[in-house]
Design an enzyme around this catalytic site. Structure first.
Site, PDB file in Angstrom:
ATOM      1  NE  ARG A 308      45.316 -35.579  23.798  1.00 40.53           N
ATOM      2  CZ  ARG A 308      46.112 -36.093  24.980  1.00 40.53           C
ATOM      3  NH1 ARG A 308      45.699 -35.192  25.933  1.00 40.53           N
ATOM      4  NH2 ARG A 308      46.576 -37.057  25.060  1.00 40.53           N
ATOM      5  CD  GLU A 706      49.743 -31.347  24.418  1.00 41.49           C
ATOM      6  OE1 GLU A 706      50.031 -32.565  25.096  1.00 41.49           O
ATOM      7  OE2 GLU A 706      49.354 -31.360  23.427  1.00 41.49           O
TER       8      GLU A 706
END
Lengths: 747, 455
Positions: A308, A706
């Site tokens: 990621r 997030e």
């Protein structure tokens, strides 16, 4: 309408009155036992144990070591490389070595200190350099690339290169890890503070050698998670289950705070090396990144985290030619794990440093360099070959620059700095583009279970977990919306593997996207049955609104309709299911569409530093953030504010330090400092971007957990600006503690 | 085992034979089933366990927010404890917290509610200071501060019972007389002295030690007095840091400002000045300022008293000039013009242990330095004066050149350590730069720091 309303968190009244229960708050039967781990005092060693003194300690009932475990000795969420109890070798300082069972939490903790461990020490690998030198790693390095980075670099008019170290982060959920297990006729029921009840179920079943159906896991709420309860609760739940089954007594385990900090994994720290080629206009021609992730002793979720980071190495910028190389290093430290952003922030900070470096080189306002490189709204390709379809960075950043008076304040800061020899200020605007979906494609599924009772009250269950983010409130709003009810008519119940099976972790910001859709599916199935029934009974169009149902001319309450449907033998219960469309990702090739969509935002922070001490503080922050059509603006703003402060903490005062011998020196709140009330800016303005999600998500909302964490980065780069204004070297590492700032000033 | 008599949520509790070293938090959660009060860190750093404790102080009923995780049952004698359960759910603070979305995960919330309720009762408006001892990881504090502001104007709910009368009716137990205690301690020098337990608490909850003999000093009025004598101020060793701050605001505002950042509200409401001194920690925050002020302490054993300069109390790491059975009875600060500068440098501004804490007391007459007393914590194994720097300053003209010369003398005075709070190089640079700060602040420069400037 129940969605798009600022309904308070459903547990708010229970939180403020102290009646909201967490794992440790439930009274257990008198014969319950309490557990604690004996921990390794060395970072890397073979060992032998003498547990005589532990057995002799007050209140001790049992002491368990690795070879006495009934099933698999493993609590890893990935590759079975994480023994619950060390088996002959310890791999980090703080690793559980033996398990004490006692009559109280305190007696268990006391006894756990009494183990005599003979260590035969080996050299620990603690730092990135040591791990690189020893070639200690998880798998081969991974590369994602687009275009021809080398040729474009060599042909670029200008280049910059550099390196930065970025620190990790302790989750510091206020409720430490906790679980208990109740033996139930050979089966086991586990109550755990976990983001991932299904994984707890699987690990417990493996540990006990029983099928998944014999383990039921419940989670009512967590006292904070932030990724730290995605896999780190496995050890406690498994320990409790093992003991509960062995002794046929309830077993509870919770970590004391300092144990929690020394045992559990944290956000990955890393080193980023970069080289960038660019034009005189500040436009990027080529970027090459090399990431060195310090993953700790076991794999945990590190591949997905580091992936990621690679997927966010572009942030909001079009990199026509790019290569990202990622190393996942194995060290003798806590196994780094999921933490809000899951590598994304670590990827993003690299390109933001590059932008700052280019602006410095060209004498440009960094904001102009940013603006010059944003993805166009559609058509550009990311370094992982996904076509951008929804970029709003240019418009959003322009709006924020305007609303925050960026240009004017930047000029005022220059004037201030010219007249202030000691205190210096800086300002920075940093955007975020954050990819939404699990990159492990199969995880993008969710289930729900909805019951309508004969009085019209609704009970809702879904696979997501509540850790404070307000997921249950949002999902209840969805149910209320479908049935035209007030949200108070919806009863939310604890997450339970017995109600919704095979769930994914509540993670990747996807909780409301996935579970909201699954809930909607379940509610709509019931609603359809009710509509058919009502039409057949009374005739006419059926409309659900404000707790009432109108059927042609007839108006009944929802409860009356439910009662009538029950009498007519209509099923008023349904499961629901959702899987995210469009996503398809090949993580080895680095190509595909890992994300359904992106969430966008930007933050401007103004800071000041004391150039005599390096002390610094945030004066003002303005945030504009994209949540699509908000399901609940108050909860979304709460997520944004909280994420911002947590992100700012990561990059300023939160510092993890390990000694040469592998001991975490900052393993207590006395030495590891998260932001407190006085650390937040005097002025904090948060606004929501006005625009729907282009994808058909739940009521066109966007994920929010997030992405806003990245807003803290505006504080870090404002500090680098202030240091530059004071004549220091702005290319310092993170976090920007007062010491780092002062040392940067004397370079 | 001790007899302890106190009030819990309005109910009189008589513990006939209680273990006085059990924490109030464990008592509430395990004995009473009052699970609203949470354990977040078990070391007084997070505030999730905050409760309100009322007692009579100098004739008035005072409510203080304190951390119950490091408060011992032995300290509860004669107190009245209110936990979150007793607020009832409709206290203005609770309503405002819900309305302003002040809770997310909710785990810190009961502690925050108790801190805000205690502050509300006292009419405090300094919400950020009030909350410095309550960590929240979810909200970023913004909605909590909004709730605090919203509730500030609302009236304090009526008391549910006559707390003062209830306190006065409690059965007495434990030390209240300083002479009796002095005599006992001389005979029982192995006892653990408990002032506020902010240090002793951790010995129990973290080091897991189990001492058997305790003396709880918090009800000895004579140790809790602040008196203005000829030639100075005498501060009883049992004076709470919260009260000391109030007493210093007018006299030595920079000392008071440092005390604002000392621990948190909860810590200052428990911790005593005597504990901070006698503990002997090299990073204790009050000794540098007191040494710079030329403070002395009175040590007492039985009926015997002796007075020494505080700076002479610290002999070496962990070793103080204190005989067995001897205790710090009071601290004396000589009367003087205020020229004190106190600088606490820590990673986080509030509720953090200092990387270093420096205190400068420099008297300038006719443009040259008449006297200089400078002391630091965090720079050596004990709180210690910077005598080489002082002598480099004394007699010299008060100008930048003198400062520059004096700065180089810090390396003679101190060889600091590197640890998680700061490297040796950072500490030394800081010490030198703080002399510059003092010089600038005492030369009419206005903006020379980012927090805590005192005009």
């Amino acid at each position: 309408m129940s969605v798009a309303k600022s309904i308070p968190h459903d547990s708010g009244p229970a939180h403020v009155s102290g009646s909201a229960r967490y794992v440790d708050d439930y009274p257990l039967p008198e014969n319950a036992v309490h557990l604690a781990f004996g921990l390794s005092e060395k970072a890397h060693a073979d060992f032998t144990l003498d547990l005589t003194a532990v057995w002799a300690a007050t209140g001790v009932i049992d002491v368990i070591v690795a070879d006495q475990l009934p099933g698999v000795n493993d609590v890893s969420p990935s590759v079975h490389d994480e023994p619950l109890l060390a088996d002959g070798t310890v791999h980090y300082l703080g690793q559980p070595v033996f398990l004490v069972v006692a009559d109280s939490h305190l007696n268990a903790r006391r006894a756990a200190r009494l183990g005599k461990v003979e260590y035969s020490e080996k050299d620990p690998l603690v730092t990135i350099d040591q791990a690189v030198e020893a070639d200690s790693k998880f798998g081969d390095p991974v590369t994602y690339a687009i275009g021809d980075a080398d040729t474009a670099m060599s042909e670029a008019p200008l280049t910059v290169s550099g390196q930065m170290e970025v620190g990790g982060q302790e989750h510091f959920y206020l409720e430490g890890q906790a679980a208990y297990a109740l033996p139930e006729e050979g089966d086991v029921r586990v109550v755990s503070s976990t983001q991932h009840p299904t994984e707890i179920q699987h690990k417990v079943a493996e540990a006990l050698n029983i099928p998944f159906h014999a383990v039921r896991v419940e989670t009512r709420r967590m006292g904070g998670g932030f990724g730290g309860k995605e896999s780190q609760g496995n050890a406690l739940a498994v320990s409790c289950a093992v003991v509960a089954q062995k002794l046929n007594r309830p077993a509870k385990m919770r970590y004391d705070r300092d144990d929690d900090m020394i045992i559990t994994g944290k956000r990955h720290d890393l080193r980023i090396k970069y080289q960038a080629g660019f034009g005189l206009d500040g436009k990027l021609h080529s970027v090459v990144f090399e990431h060195f992730f310090r993953c700790g002793w076991a794999l945990d979720l590190s591949h997905a985290v580091a992936d990621r980071a690679m997927l966010h190495a572009d942030n909001a910028y079009h990199l026509p030619n790019a290569r990202i190389l990622s190393h996942r290093l194995r060290t003798n430290t806590q196994s780094a794990t999921a933490y809000r952003g899951f590598g994304g922030p670590q990827g993003i900070i690299g390109i933001e440093r590059v932008i700052e470096h280019i602006a410095d080189e060209l004498g440009m306002d960094p904001l102009d360099v940013r603006m010059a490189n944003f993805y166009r709204s559609t058509g550009d390709l990311t370094p992982y070959h996904m076509e951008i379809e929804d970029s709003i960075s240019s418009e959003l950043v322009a709006q924020l620059a305007e609303s925050s008076d960026y240009e004017k304040r930047r000029a005022e800061i220059a004037t201030f700095n010219a007249g202030s020899p000691i205190v210096k200020r800086g300002i920075s605007l940093v955007p975020v583009k954050f990819g939404i979906s699990f990159t492990l494609t199969f995880l993008n599924q969710a289930g729900a279970l909805v019951h309508v009772y004969a009085d019209g009250s609704v009970q809702l269950n879904h696979g997501g977990t509540e850790m404070g983010q307000g997921l249950n409130t949002k999902v209840a709003q969805v149910a209320a919306e479908v049935f035209g009810l007030d949200v108070s008519a919806i009863k939310i119940t604890a997450t339970d593997t017995g109600k919704v099976p095979n769930t994914s972790a509540t993670a990747a910001s996807a909780g409301a996207d996935l579970n909201g859709m699954a809930c909607k599916d379940a509610c709509e199935k019931i609603k359809l049955r009710l509509i058919e029934f009502a039409k057949a009974k009374w005739g006419g169009d059926v409309i659900f609104a404000a707790g009432r149902v109108s059927v042609g001319e007839k108006v009944v309450s929802f409860g009356e309709l439910a009662a009538a449907a029950y009498q007519a033998r209509i099923s008023l219960s349904s499961t629901g299911f959702y899987k995210t469309p469009k996503v398809k990702w090949d993580r080895i090739e680095g190509k595909g569409r890992p994300f359904l969509y992106f969430a966008y935002g930007a933050a401007v922070s103004e800071v000041e530093i004391d150039s005599l001490t390096g002390e610094n503080r945030i004066l003002r922050t303005d945030i504009l953030h994209d949540v699509g059509n908000s399901l609940n603006p108050a909860l979304d703003i709460g997520q944004i504010e909280g994420a911002f402060v947590q992100g700012a903490g990561w990059l300023t005062i939160e510092e993890l330090r390990w000694a040469d011998d592998g001991r975490l020196q900052t393993a207590a709140p006395a030495t590891y400092k998260i932001p407190c009330a006085s650390d937040i800016p005097d002025v904090l303005n948060v606004a929501l971007w006005d625009g729907a999600n282009l994808e058909k998500t739940i009521y066109r909302s966007k994920a929010v957990g997030e992405p806003p964490f990245v807003h803290g980065m505006s504080v870090f780069f404002a500090l680098t600006q202030a240091v530059a204004a004071a004549g220091g070297n702005p290319y310092f590492d993170a976090p920007a503690t007062a010491e780092r700032v002062l040392m940067a000033l004397s370079e | 085992m001790a007899h302890i008599s106190f009030i819990l949520n309005g109910e009189v509790i008589e513990l006939g034979k209680a273990n006085p070293s059990v924490t109030l938090l464990d008592y509430l959660r395990l004995e009473r089933g009052l699970a609203g009060t949470k354990e977040g860190c078990n070391e007084g750093d997070c505030g999730a366990c905050t409760v309100s404790v009322a007692s009579m102080e100098n004739g008035s009923l005072v409510h203080r927010a304190v951390n119950s995780c490091i408060l011992l049952l032995g300290q509860m004698q004669g107190k009245s404890v209110t936990t979150v359960e007793d607020l009832g759910g409709n206290h203005p603070v609770q309503t405002a917290m819900v309305d302003h979305h002040g809770s997310q995960c909710g785990f810190c919330t009961p502690g925050i509610v108790m801190s805000l309720a205690a502050a509300h009762q006292e009419g405090r408006q300094d919400h950020r200071d009030v909350l410095a001892g309550n960590l929240c990881r979810c909200t970023g504090y913004a909605p909590i501060l909004r709730a605090a502001e919203a509730v500030a104007e609302q009236p304090v709910p009526a008391a549910k019972f006559d707390e003062r009368a209830a306190l006065e009716s409690l059965v007495d137990s434990g030390f209240t007389d300083v002479d009796a205690f002095a005599e006992w301690y001389a005979q029982n020098p192995d006892a653990v002295l408990v002032g506020g337990a902010t240090e002793v608490g951790l010995v129990l909850t973290k080091e897991l030690k189990q001492p058997r003999k305790f003396a709880f000093l918090n009800r000895i009025e004579a140790l809790r007095e602040i008196t203005h004598e000829d030639g100075g101020t005498r501060i009883g060793s049992g004076v709470l840091l919260a009260r000391l701050r109030g007493a210093m605001v007018g006299k030595y505002p920079q000392f008071a400002e440092m005390l604002r950042r000392f621990g948190s509200v909860q810590v200052r409401n428990s911790a005593t000045i005597g504990g901070n001194i006698a503990n002997g920690s090299p990073i204790a925050d009050s000794p540098p300022a007191l040494i710079a002020l030329g403070a002395s302490i009175t040590l007492r054993k039985g009926a015997e008293r002796r007075e020494i300069l505080l700076e002479d109390f610290y002999l070496s790491y962990g070793v103080q000039d204190r005989a067995e059975g001897e205790f710090v009875e009071s601290i004396f600060i000589p009367e003087q013009e205020d020229t004190l500068g106190v600088y606490k440098i820590s990673k986080r501004f509030d509720q953090d242990i200092s990387a270093l804490c420096g205190a400068f007391n420099i008297v300038v007459n006719d443009g040259s330095v008449a006297s200089a007393r400078i002391a630091f914590g965090g720079m050596a194994a004990t709180p210690k004066r910077a005598k080489a720097v002082e002598s480099a300053l004394t007699g010299a003209p008060w100008n930048e050149e003198t400062i520059k010369t004096a700065q180089s003398a810090f390396a003679e005075d101190y060889t600091p350590l590197s640890d998680q709070r700061g490297s040796a190089a950072y500490r030394l640079t800081l010490a030198q730069n703080l002399l510059t700060r003092y010089f600038l602040e005492h030369s009419g420069q206005d903006r020379v720091r980012v927090v805590g400037a005192v005009s």
